[in-house]
Each structure stands twice: as structure tokens, then as C-alpha cells.
Enzyme design. Sequence first.
Site, PDB file in Angstrom:
ATOM      1  N   ASP A 113     -15.183  -3.491  -2.755  1.00  0.00           N
ATOM      2  CA  ASP A 113     -15.042  -2.128  -3.271  1.00  0.00           C
ATOM      3  C   ASP A 113     -15.865  -1.992  -4.536  1.00  0.00           C
ATOM      4  O   ASP A 113     -16.034  -2.963  -5.291  1.00  0.00           O
ATOM      5  CB  ASP A 113     -13.572  -1.830  -3.575  1.00  0.00           C
ATOM      6  CG  ASP A 113     -12.726  -1.725  -2.310  1.00  0.00           C
ATOM      7  OD1 ASP A 113     -13.259  -1.325  -1.264  1.00  0.00           O
ATOM      8  OD2 ASP A 113     -11.527  -2.039  -2.389  1.00  0.00           O
ATOM      9  N   ASP A 131     -14.784   3.391   3.368  1.00  0.00           N
ATOM     10  CA  ASP A 131     -13.544   4.153   3.185  1.00  0.00           C
ATOM     11  C   ASP A 131     -13.831   5.652   3.140  1.00  0.00           C
ATOM     12  O   ASP A 131     -13.060   6.454   3.679  1.00  0.00           O
ATOM     13  CB  ASP A 131     -12.838   3.723   1.900  1.00  0.00           C
ATOM     14  CG  ASP A 131     -12.463   2.252   1.896  1.00  0.00           C
ATOM     15  OD1 ASP A 131     -12.195   1.694   2.975  1.00  0.00           O
ATOM     16  OD2 ASP A 131     -12.442   1.655   0.799  1.00  0.00           O
TER      17      ASP A 131
END
Length: 155
Positions: A113, A131
Amino acid sequence: MHWLWLSLLLLLVDQASKYLARVMLAYGENVPVTSFFNWTHRHNPGAAFSFLANAGGWQQPFLIGLALVISVLLVYWLWRSPRILSYRFALSAILGGALGNVMDRLRLGYVEDFLDFHYAHWHWPSFNLADVWIVVGAVLFVWAEIRQQPDKRRR
């Protein structure tokens, strides 16, 4: 099945963005961009919002298997879905995002991330472009379904 090319493109953009985050940022590093956004580098061994992150390792094969089953279903739905642009785009985006995170899990054992939005001292859990593709695809799918409801009621 030309919509699979869009999924592949989104998967490649996701992987390229994670590569850039990995080579440009040390793990845990935060680089402020605006008053509400940082580039960061984090590892997420769990699911969304780090759910199951501390589950002891069993979650990796489970999440990989689940994502692969969902990906097969998405390909089937792409093949069988109505020839409506919003449906096809939504399913392709979800598929590209799911496969982007599966690639991380298979290669690294976690998802990388790098997007960190915050307000004051409250931080939204960090996330990545895969995402984003999944969320945008899901929202578009719901929107397309709602738009089609009047047509379905007339039948």
C-alpha cells in the site's frame, strides 16, 4: 472478451505503481504531498483495512484462493453480462484490482500500500491502486444495476 485487456492494463498500472512506491520509499516512510495526503510505503498481510492482518499466516492462502475464485466468476460474468458498457467496465476494473492484489500476495506474502489520506491525526487505512479499481468497479456496478432496475421491472 476484449474487456480482459482492460483488466490486464489496470493490473499492470497497479503493479507499476507499487514498484515505484517500493523503490522510491523506504518501508514505513511518509512523504507529505498535501495537508491531507501522504505517499507512504506499507505492507498489509490482511484483507481490507488490515482485517485478519495478525491471523498467523493462514489468511494468505485463504485470501489468494478467495480472490482467484472471485476472479473466475468475474470472467464468467464478463462473458455472460449484458452488453452494457458500465457493467463491462465495472467487472473489468474489479478483476484487474483483485488480480493486482493477488499478485502481491503470491510474490511477497502481503499487499503493498502507498496511498495515505488523513485529516488531523486520523488516517484512513493506506491502500493502493488495485483497491481503487475494486472500489470504483463496485460503485459503478451498483450504479449500473440501479439504472437498469426500471427496465427489469417492465419485463
